[in-house]
Enzyme design. Structure first.
Site, PDB file in Angstrom:
ATOM      1  N   PRO A 216      -8.319  -0.018   4.844  1.00 24.34           N
ATOM      2  CA  PRO A 216      -8.396  -0.992   3.757  1.00 24.34           C
ATOM      3  C   PRO A 216      -9.001  -2.308   4.243  1.00 24.34           C
ATOM      4  CG  PRO A 216      -6.171  -0.093   4.005  1.00 24.34           C
ATOM      5  CD  PRO A 216      -6.941   0.255   5.230  1.00 24.34           C
TER       6      PRO A 216
ATOM      7  N   ASN B 175       1.846   4.848   7.684  1.00 23.76           N
ATOM      8  CA  ASN B 175       1.337   3.714   6.929  1.00 23.76           C
ATOM      9  C   ASN B 175       1.956   2.377   7.325  1.00 23.76           C
ATOM     10  OD1 ASN B 175       0.149   2.313   4.420  1.00 23.76           O
ATOM     11  ND2 ASN B 175       2.352   2.073   4.134  1.00 23.76           N
TER      12      ASN B 175
ATOM     13  N   ASP C 109      12.917   3.979  11.241  1.00 23.15           N
ATOM     14  CA  ASP C 109      12.324   2.987  12.133  1.00 23.15           C
ATOM     15  C   ASP C 109      11.239   3.702  12.922  1.00 23.15           C
ATOM     16  OD1 ASP C 109      11.598   1.270  14.175  1.00 23.15           O
ATOM     17  OD2 ASP C 109      13.649   0.847  14.832  1.00 23.15           O
TER      18      ASP C 109
ATOM     19  N   VAL D 136      -6.168  -6.439   0.620  1.00 25.67           N
ATOM     20  CA  VAL D 136      -5.368  -5.805  -0.431  1.00 25.67           C
ATOM     21  C   VAL D 136      -4.239  -6.758  -0.813  1.00 25.67           C
ATOM     22  CG1 VAL D 136      -4.094  -3.737  -1.114  1.00 25.67           C
ATOM     23  CG2 VAL D 136      -5.847  -3.587   0.675  1.00 25.67           C
TER      24      VAL D 136
ATOM     25  N   TYR E 248      -3.190  -7.623  16.119  1.00 29.53           N
ATOM     26  CA  TYR E 248      -3.285  -6.745  14.957  1.00 29.53           C
ATOM     27  C   TYR E 248      -4.595  -5.970  14.995  1.00 29.53           C
ATOM     28  CZ  TYR E 248      -3.326  -5.249  10.055  1.00 29.53           C
ATOM     29  OH  TYR E 248      -3.384  -4.503   8.898  1.00 29.53           O
TER      30      TYR E 248
ATOM     31  N   LYS F  18      -4.972  -1.874  15.298  1.00 28.30           N
ATOM     32  CA  LYS F  18      -5.658  -1.034  14.318  1.00 28.30           C
ATOM     33  C   LYS F  18      -6.842  -0.302  14.939  1.00 28.30           C
ATOM     34  CE  LYS F  18      -2.981  -1.629  10.762  1.00 28.30           C
ATOM     35  NZ  LYS F  18      -2.230  -0.491  10.182  1.00 28.30           N
TER      36      LYS F  18
ATOM     37  N   THR G 178      -0.971  -7.542  -1.263  1.00 26.34           N
ATOM     38  CA  THR G 178       0.318  -6.965  -0.892  1.00 26.34           C
ATOM     39  C   THR G 178       1.208  -8.056  -0.303  1.00 26.34           C
ATOM     40  OG1 THR G 178      -0.338  -6.461   1.385  1.00 26.34           O
ATOM     41  CG2 THR G 178      -0.796  -4.775  -0.294  1.00 26.34           C
TER      42      THR G 178
ATOM     43  N   ASP H  85      11.300   3.957   5.097  1.00 27.86           N
ATOM     44  CA  ASP H  85      11.153   2.528   5.319  1.00 27.86           C
ATOM     45  C   ASP H  85      12.412   1.975   5.984  1.00 27.86           C
ATOM     46  OD1 ASP H  85       8.977   0.454   3.781  1.00 27.86           O
ATOM     47  OD2 ASP H  85      10.782  -0.483   4.585  1.00 27.86           O
TER      48      ASP H  85
ATOM     49  N   ILE I  14       0.832  -1.210   0.000  1.00 24.55           N
ATOM     50  CA  ILE I  14       0.000   0.000   0.000  1.00 24.55           C
ATOM     51  C   ILE I  14       0.861   1.252   0.000  1.00 24.55           C
ATOM     52  CG2 ILE I  14      -1.608   1.345   1.412  1.00 24.55           C
ATOM     53  CD1 ILE I  14      -2.882  -1.321   2.274  1.00 24.55           C
TER      54      ILE I  14
END
Length: 259
Positions: free
Chosen positions: A187, A91, A64, A190, A157, A161, A192, A38, A19
């Site tokens: 989302p 993100n 980081d 997706v 997770y 979120k 990915t 990243d 993403i």
């Protein structure tokens, strides 16, 4: 190439793949200076090279998100190159599924540290830069349908979120007087690398029938998303079009969760 984001400097964490890479390509196509932040600098540089080869403006920086000094350094580099920061995408995210009764403290802490603490640090440090510039600015967070309902095989997770959604709302309230908006998008399924790894992890747990294909089967629009499906909403949230929106979470899930 468009110009909705012309001259705007925008950092995207986790911008080297999935993403994040799709967002970076979209932002650059509208004239933004895309800063690809990243841990994987080599991959980030490949995305930056791809964008610049097609006429866009982008460069990579190693960040980081769990290390405040690293986040600050990434922002400082963007500002030193371009004079200011206009938007910041929190993100980056990770998942490490475990059966609910097997979840350990270390698993929970790792997922929450990256996905929730990383977002808090990102909002704070982007806001400090925005305020130093005189106010204004946009923070955009990547939430998930998993923040709206808990999934048994990746409860940490889901919790992380949900925390992103709460941090989005809290940040919007805290920073509105500085002219800073804080929004998120959520989302669904997706295509990915994160989902490729998740499928392999679920298969190893003996829960392969609850992975990508199974979840995608419930999408009203009949297909999983591609990163390119996320980019238009990301562009909207980074552009002046969304100036009167804050504290909101926009679903981009093809109709998986209707609320």
């Amino acid at each position: 190439m468009g110009d909705r984001l012309a001259g705007r400097t925008i950092i995207v964490t986790g911008g080297a793949s999935g993403i994040g890479a799709g967002i970076c390509r979209g932002l650059a196509s509208e004239g933004a200076n895309a800063v690809i932040a990243d841990l994987d600098l080599d991959s980030a540089e490949r995305v930056a090279d791809e964008i610049t080869a097609t006429g866009g403006a982008a460069y990579a920086v190693r960040v980081d998100v769990t290390d405040r000094a690293s986040v600050v350094a990434g922002i400082e580099e963007a500002v030193s190159r371009h004079g200011r920061l206009d938007a910041y995408f929190n993100n980056v995210g990770m998942n490490a599924p475990m059966k609910f009764l097997d979840i350990t403290e270390s698993n929970f802490e790792l997922v929450m540290r990256v996905n929730a603490l990383g977002v808090l640090i990102g909002i704070q440090e982007a806001a400090r830069q925005f305020i130093a510039q005189g106010g204004g600015g946009k923070v955009i967070n990547t939430a998930s349908i998993a923040g709206r309902q808990g999934f048994a095989s990746f409860a940490p997770y889901s919790a992380s979120k949900a925390a992103v959604i709460s941090l989005t709302q809290a940040g919007a309230r805290a920073l509105a007087t500085n002219g800073i908006t804080v929004n998120a998008f959520a989302p669904g399924v997706v295509a990915t690398p994160l989902w490729t790894k998740l499928d392999a992890d679920l298969e190893a747990m003996g829960e392969g029938d609850s992975g990508f294909d199974s979840m995608a089967a419930g999408i009203l629009l009949g297909r999983p998303a591609q990163p390119e499906d996320i980019a238009p909403t990301a562009i909207f949230l980074a552009a002046a079009d969304s100036d009167y929106i804050t504290g909101q979470v926009i679903p981009i899930d093809g109709g998986m969760i209707l609320v």
